[in-house]
Scaffold this active site. Sequence first.
Site, mmCIF file in Angstrom:
data_model
loop_
_atom_site.group_PDB
_atom_site.id
_atom_site.type_symbol
_atom_site.label_atom_id
_atom_site.label_comp_id
_atom_site.label_asym_id
_atom_site.label_seq_id
_atom_site.Cartn_x
_atom_site.Cartn_y
_atom_site.Cartn_z
ATOM 1 N N ASN A 169 4.770 3.389 0.857
ATOM 2 C CA ASN A 169 5.389 4.538 0.203
ATOM 3 C C ASN A 169 6.675 4.066 -0.482
ATOM 4 O OD1 ASN A 169 6.517 6.966 -0.533
ATOM 5 N ND2 ASN A 169 6.972 7.642 1.559
ATOM 6 N N TRP A 170 6.592 3.907 -1.786
ATOM 7 C CA TRP A 170 7.752 3.373 -2.525
ATOM 8 C C TRP A 170 8.866 4.411 -2.678
ATOM 9 C CZ3 TRP A 170 5.328 0.533 -7.397
ATOM 10 C CH2 TRP A 170 4.538 -0.532 -6.946
ATOM 11 N N LYS A 171 8.556 5.661 -2.435
ATOM 12 C CA LYS A 171 9.516 6.744 -2.695
ATOM 13 C C LYS A 171 9.986 6.641 -4.159
ATOM 14 C CE LYS A 171 10.422 6.886 2.191
ATOM 15 N NZ LYS A 171 11.326 7.188 3.285
ATOM 16 N N HIS B 69 5.477 15.098 3.655
ATOM 17 C CA HIS B 69 6.491 14.114 4.035
ATOM 18 C C HIS B 69 7.796 14.847 4.378
ATOM 19 C CE1 HIS B 69 9.346 10.839 3.896
ATOM 20 N NE2 HIS B 69 8.320 10.013 4.042
ATOM 21 N N GLU C 159 10.775 14.256 3.774
ATOM 22 C CA GLU C 159 11.724 14.390 2.661
ATOM 23 C C GLU C 159 11.345 15.568 1.766
ATOM 24 O OE1 GLU C 159 11.522 10.326 1.335
ATOM 25 O OE2 GLU C 159 12.522 9.703 3.183
ATOM 26 N N GLU D 93 5.521 10.668 11.755
ATOM 27 C CA GLU D 93 6.782 10.083 11.303
ATOM 28 C C GLU D 93 7.949 10.857 11.906
ATOM 29 O OE1 GLU D 93 6.288 7.654 7.511
ATOM 30 O OE2 GLU D 93 6.709 9.696 6.902
ATOM 31 N N GLY E 95 13.896 5.561 7.841
ATOM 32 C CA GLY E 95 15.011 4.978 7.099
ATOM 33 C C GLY E 95 16.238 4.695 7.931
ATOM 34 N N SER F 180 10.763 3.214 9.916
ATOM 35 C CA SER F 180 11.413 1.923 10.159
ATOM 36 C C SER F 180 10.453 0.832 10.637
ATOM 37 C CB SER F 180 12.595 2.084 11.128
ATOM 38 O OG SER F 180 13.585 2.915 10.544
ATOM 39 N N GLY G 209 7.936 2.775 4.414
ATOM 40 C CA GLY G 209 8.834 3.067 3.304
ATOM 41 C C GLY G 209 9.585 1.820 2.890
ATOM 42 N N GLY G 210 10.835 1.695 3.313
ATOM 43 C CA GLY G 210 11.738 0.635 2.874
ATOM 44 C C GLY G 210 11.119 -0.761 2.884
HETATM 45 P P1 PGA Z 1 10.851 3.942 6.323
HETATM 46 O O1 PGA Z 1 10.152 5.230 5.678
HETATM 47 O O2 PGA Z 1 9.758 2.939 6.594
HETATM 48 O O3 PGA Z 1 11.809 3.474 5.270
HETATM 49 O O4 PGA Z 1 11.527 4.387 7.574
HETATM 50 C C1 PGA Z 1 8.917 5.682 6.157
HETATM 51 C C2 PGA Z 1 8.494 6.900 5.383
HETATM 52 O O5 PGA Z 1 9.360 7.761 5.078
HETATM 53 O O6 PGA Z 1 7.305 7.056 5.053
#
Ligand code: PGA
Length: 240
Positions: free
Chosen positions: A10-12, A95, A97, A164, A170, A204, A225-226
């Site tokens: 997930n590149w966001k 998600h 976010e 999640e 994050g 994470s 994500g990251g």
């Molecule tokens: P993260 O994000 O790996 O940066 O914690 C995961 C996500 O929000 O899908």
Amino acid sequence: MSGPRLFVANWKMNLTRPAARAYAKRLAERIGASRRISELVVAPPFTALQDARDAESRWSLAAQNVAAFSEGAYTGEVSAGMVAEAGCRYVLVGHSERRRLFGETPAVLAAKLARTRESGLIPIYCLGETQEERAAGREEEILAVQVETLAADPAGEPLVVAYEPIWAIGTGQAATAADAAKARAILEGLLVARASVRLLYGGSVSPKNAEELLDGSGMDGFLIGGASLDPDGFATIAGL
Ligand code: PGA
């Protein structure tokens, strides 16, 4: 529960089109050198979908979001039909976010799930509790409420659910394998009527903790994500 392991990048809101092309090139190199058995999915921003696509279908694409409506006067929205046409196989729905920063309610998410199915796409439905809910011992209750949003989603269709926990996204503080295993057991119970579900962990995940988390939790894969912004990081997490 069913199917091969699944790793979703997930590149966001990151990576430009040239960066997406460089990413795809590097990921293809890593796949070429490995005996991969897992399924890989890349979720770029809409603008980079074409650049992140693999002509040889060694990975598939996910949209990070989709409109709750099919078409029409909804300025700024992108429909499920449009992302299907752009080559997506999956759509992220729910998600944290989107829920927190963009106010997406259960009703909106249920509509997004319906649009996703109408276009023949597979939802990756995300859920998880906050730190406060966890401290209050309410994880099970929160997961049950969030699973309710899937009530109208056809039980016979393949589904991906990503656990999640919000406190782990994050933050660099991933859940332990035991935490994820506990959530998995709860979700298996809640989703027992579904024909085909894969359960992912997200929050994470890194090349350092991935192996232990995967083995110890029994999860079917990760939503990353990251650490997925680096194709080598993603490839290592996916066991390539
Ligand atoms: P993260 O994000 O790996 O940066 O914690 C995961 C996500 O929000 O899908």
